[in-house]
Structures are given as structure tokens and as C-alpha cells.
Write an enzyme that holds these catalytic residues in place. Structure first.
Site, PDB file in Angstrom:
ATOM      1  N   GLY A 179       6.461   8.049   2.127  1.00 54.47           N
ATOM      2  CA  GLY A 179       5.312   7.806   1.273  1.00 54.47           C
ATOM      3  C   GLY A 179       5.756   7.817  -0.187  1.00 54.47           C
ATOM      4  O   GLY A 179       6.915   7.572  -0.499  1.00 54.47           O
ATOM      5  N   GLY A 220       4.711   5.799  -2.518  1.00 52.68           N
ATOM      6  CA  GLY A 220       4.637   4.485  -3.158  1.00 52.68           C
ATOM      7  C   GLY A 220       3.781   4.540  -4.412  1.00 52.68           C
ATOM      8  O   GLY A 220       2.802   5.283  -4.473  1.00 52.68           O
ATOM      9  N   SER A 260       4.670   5.765  -7.197  1.00 52.80           N
ATOM     10  CA  SER A 260       4.977   7.054  -7.836  1.00 52.80           C
ATOM     11  C   SER A 260       4.021   8.167  -7.403  1.00 52.80           C
ATOM     12  O   SER A 260       3.902   9.198  -8.064  1.00 52.80           O
ATOM     13  CB  SER A 260       4.985   6.943  -9.368  1.00 52.80           C
ATOM     14  N   GLY A 270       2.939  11.339  -5.955  1.00 50.86           N
ATOM     15  CA  GLY A 270       3.629  12.579  -5.611  1.00 50.86           C
ATOM     16  C   GLY A 270       5.014  12.717  -6.218  1.00 50.86           C
ATOM     17  O   GLY A 270       5.736  13.664  -5.899  1.00 50.86           O
ATOM     18  N   ARG A 284       9.229  -4.555   0.869  1.00 51.67           N
ATOM     19  CA  ARG A 284       7.989  -5.265   0.515  1.00 51.67           C
ATOM     20  C   ARG A 284       8.204  -5.935  -0.833  1.00 51.67           C
ATOM     21  O   ARG A 284       9.218  -5.725  -1.504  1.00 51.67           O
ATOM     22  CB  ARG A 284       6.819  -4.282   0.409  1.00 51.67           C
TER      23      ARG A 284
END
Length: 407
Positions: free
Chosen positions: A154, A156, A158, A160, A280
Site C-alpha cells: 500500500g 500509494g 504517499s 502513510g 501502473r
């Protein structure tokens, strides 16, 4: 004859571009989502939606099978990393073109990604994996402060991710990540990384072809919120070739090379160092279209439905963008980009934030209130247009009342 449909799993910041490109290609876009209400564009554009648990592969197979009774499903894809491997599994089940789901899963686990890249000698920051506060502190001491803490899976946009410059910041962000405030899709695992210093770049790749390299900048630390970018980046041939070579090494190490890949670099004293590989497109593919005339979203869809893509450049301009970042929390009274939009050379002014809503800076992609994109035949002219446009955009934010004011 059944209408050809493109199945899109969940949404993302650039998913409206996928919807529009699908419609231009005479495809009927259908979004499968666990919570369609979170994507405002679906209702605004009247997109067909199916509510389904997108973490449940069998439920997705059932819904796609049901849709096949009405539509000719030409392809299945998405723009969100968290469900991209699932999209690959659906493509495999229905014998449609798609990415290798195992490769996507390995890439999306940033620790596994780091290990695979390290095996082939790709230059990277020092890193450790931690699952609790003690391990985070130990890893940070081994690497040496400052360090970056990010979710291993996870993160994505930024989400966290934070730079920790001292022990207090390290403890604060560790507590945030492990204390229940951060939403984990799996067991909490934190990547502790060396803070690589130097200019930021990213490579936009389709298949095994490096389309171009973009220069970008973040807003103020300790967060990593994109502030601006220039495509193509002003690089020497040697700098471009070195990043392109490392990009292709990443593809080979991660068994990627089908569809889009987005690779972030820092140019350090060691040269290009890989910060992250994402299977992606970049969240904002518009600069590539404006500068080179290559619509990466449309070309991705063509690949997904089994058509031939065309990655040839149609022109050679310079595009630049600036994100509209608030300088305070509060209530957005108003925001006006109309004067900027009318300026010659301004390709687009997108305003995300709505008047009379709360602005709460979170230190990730959600902080952006909008974006301005400019384009011209040369770098100096593009920069000047962009700055004039940004200067013409006004907004007003009334700070939240303090505790004393509320009383």
C-alpha cells in the site's frame, strides 16, 4: 450483436481518463467497486456500476460472468495497485490479455520488490523490514537517521509515508502506523529506508519501452506530496540513458514488461537510485500526451482489449504542472482558476476542492486542491506560462477556530 464493454476495477485519481478513453474507443465502461459512492465521477458521468467485494475473486468472476450475458467483455483492467493483481487473475480466468498477477503481487510488496531488485544489483537506498516499534527503532539506528517509514504494502500517493528526522518523529509516525489510525489491508509491515537525497525523477514505461522521464519535486518535508513536474525532464543523454538502463533492469528483475510501469528515482552521488517501482501509470499521464502526443491511457486500453498500440511521438513539446497545495487547515471559502484557464499555453486547470468544505492536510496525495498544466515548444516558455497561471489562481481558507475561540 452484443456491445463491447471494458470492465474497470475500483477507481483512482486518473480513472476518469480511462472512462473517457474507453468511450472514445467505442467501449462501454463498467466499474466494479466495493463502495462506488467514493468516486464522484461515476454518478456525474452516468457510468454503469456494479457493487461487489473487489477483494473476493469468486464474487468478481460471478459478476463478470453475469455481465457476459449482456455484453461482449473486451477487456478487464484498473488503475489502482491494490486490485491490479486481481484484474490480472480475472483476465487469466476469462482468457483475456492482462498482466502476470504473480509479478504484480511481488512488485506491490515493497519489501519483496527491494529483495528482487537487490539480487540483480539495482542501486537502491538501504532498507529494513519491521513489524513492531522495537524493530522500527532498531532498523532506523542501523541505517542512521533520517529515515523514511512507509507501509510495505500500500502507501500509494504517499499514503502513510513520512520522513523521520529524529527519534521523536520516528516514535510519532511508528505510533501512527501501528496504533490503529492507518488502515492496513494486511498484517502491518513497515519498510524503514535510508533517505536518498537528490533530484527526483520518474520513468513512464509501456511494455519494455521507456516513453520518457519526468522531473518532479515534493512539497515541504517531512511529507512527500508532489508539488510540480516537468516532462520531459531536462537531462543530458547520459543521464537519460542511465535511468532508462536501470528501468529495464527493474522490469527484468520483477518479471514486468506487460502494460504500464512507473519507476521513481533519486539522482544521488551514486547516480540514479530506485525509490519505487509501480506496475501502473503515473497518477497524472497528461504531460506525456501534451508533450509527445502519446495517450498512455488509450494505448493501455488498446493492449487490454488485444488491439495494437501506437507509442510513436506525434510532437515534441515541454509540459509542466503545479499542484495547488494549501498552506493551512480550515474551511475553503472559495477557489478560482478561471483567469488561469484562459491564459494562452495553459492546457488544463483542474480544481478538486469544493468551496465550503474542510481542508485538512494529511501529508499525502489528498492534500492537493487542484492542478495546473502548461505546455509550449520550449522549457523557459513553459515555466513562464505555468508561473503566470499559478499567480492568477486565488483561494481563501478560513482557519478552524481554536479551542478558546470556540468557547
Amino acid at each position: 450483436m452484443a456491445r463491447r464493454a471494458l470492465i474497470l476495477l475500483e477507481g483512482a485519481s486518473n480513472m476518469p481518463l480511462y472512462v473517457q478513453a474507453a468511450q472514445r474507443l467505442d467501449l462501454h465502461p463498467i466499474t466494479l467497486s466495493a463502495d462506488p459512492a467514493q468516486y464522484e465521477y461515476l454518478a456525474a458521468e452516468g457510468i454503469e456500476v456494479v457493487r461487489v467485494d473487489t477483494d473476493n475473486l469468486n464474487a468478481l468472476i460471478h459478476e463478470c460472468t453475469r455481465l457476459r450475458a449482456t455484453y461482449d467483455i473486451a477487456g478487464i483492467t484498473c488503475a489502482q495497485e491494490s486490485v491490479y493483481a486481481t484484474a490480472g487473475k480475472l483476465c487469466r480466468y476469462f482468457d483475456l490479455p492482462g498482466p502476470n498477477p504473480e509479478s504484480i503481487e511481488r512488485c506491490c510488496d515493497k519489501f519483496t520488490q527491494r529483495q528482487l531488485l537487490a539480487e540483480v544489483g539495482v542501486p537502491m537506498p538501504a532498507y529494513r523490514l519491521a513489524t513492531n516499534a522495537t524493530e522500527v527503532e532498531s532498523a532506523a539506528m542501523e541505517i542512521g537517521l533520517p529515515v523514511i517509514l512507509k507501509p510495505a504494502v500500500g502507501g500509494g500517493g504517499s499514503y502513510g509515508v513520512r520522513l523521520c528526522r529524529d527519534v521523536d518523529e520516528l516514535v510519532e509516525h511508528t505510533t501512527y502506523l501501528l496504533g490503529g489510525k492507518h488502515i492496513w489491508r494486511s498484517s502491518p509491515r513497515i519498510l524503514v529506508e535510508e533517505f536518498a537525497k537528490g533530484p527526483l525523477y520518474w520513468a513512464s514505461i509501456m511494455g519494455d519501452e521507456v516513453i520518457g522521464i519526468e522531473a518532479a519535486e515534493f512539497g515541504p518535508l517531512p511529507h512527500f506530496v508532489y508539488r510540480e513536474g516537468i516532462f520531459p525532464a531536462p537531462l543530458t543523454d547520459d543521464e537519460h540513458d542511465r535511468m532508462a538502463d536501470v528501468s529495464l533492469s527493474c522490469l527484468r528483475a520483477l518479471s514486468l514488461g506487460w502494460g504500464p510501469t512507473h519507476i521513481e528515482f533519486r539522482w544521488t552521488k551514486r547516480g540514479p537510485v530506485v525509490i519505487e517501482v509501480n506496475p501502473r501509470l503515473a497518477a497524472g499521464p497528461e504531460p506525456v500526451l501534451l508533450a509527445y502526443g502519446i495517450d498512455l491511457v488509450a494505448e493501455h486500453i488498446k493492449l487490454v482489449i488485444g488491439d495494437e498500440w501506437d507509442l510513436r511521438r506525434g510532437n515534441s513539446h515541454i509540459a509542466a504542472w503545479r499542484s495547488l497545495l494549501p498552506d493551512r487547515d480550515g474551511i475553503l471559502d472559495w477557489i478560482d482558476g478561471s483567469r488561469a484557464a484562459a491564459l494562452s499555453g495553459v492546457a488544463e486547470v483542474k480544481i478538486y476542492a469544493k468551496p465550503k468544505t474542510a481542508i485538512v492536510r494529511r501529508g499525502d496525495y489528498r492534500d492537493s486542491m487542484g492542478v495546473v498544466i502548461a505546455v509550449s515548444p520550449n522549457l523557459a516558455q513553459t515555466k513562464a506560462i505555468l508561473q503566470r497561471a499559478v499567480d492568477l489562481i486565488d483561494w481563501s481558507i478560513t482557519p478552524f477556530p481554536t479551542v478558546g475561540e470556540q468557547e
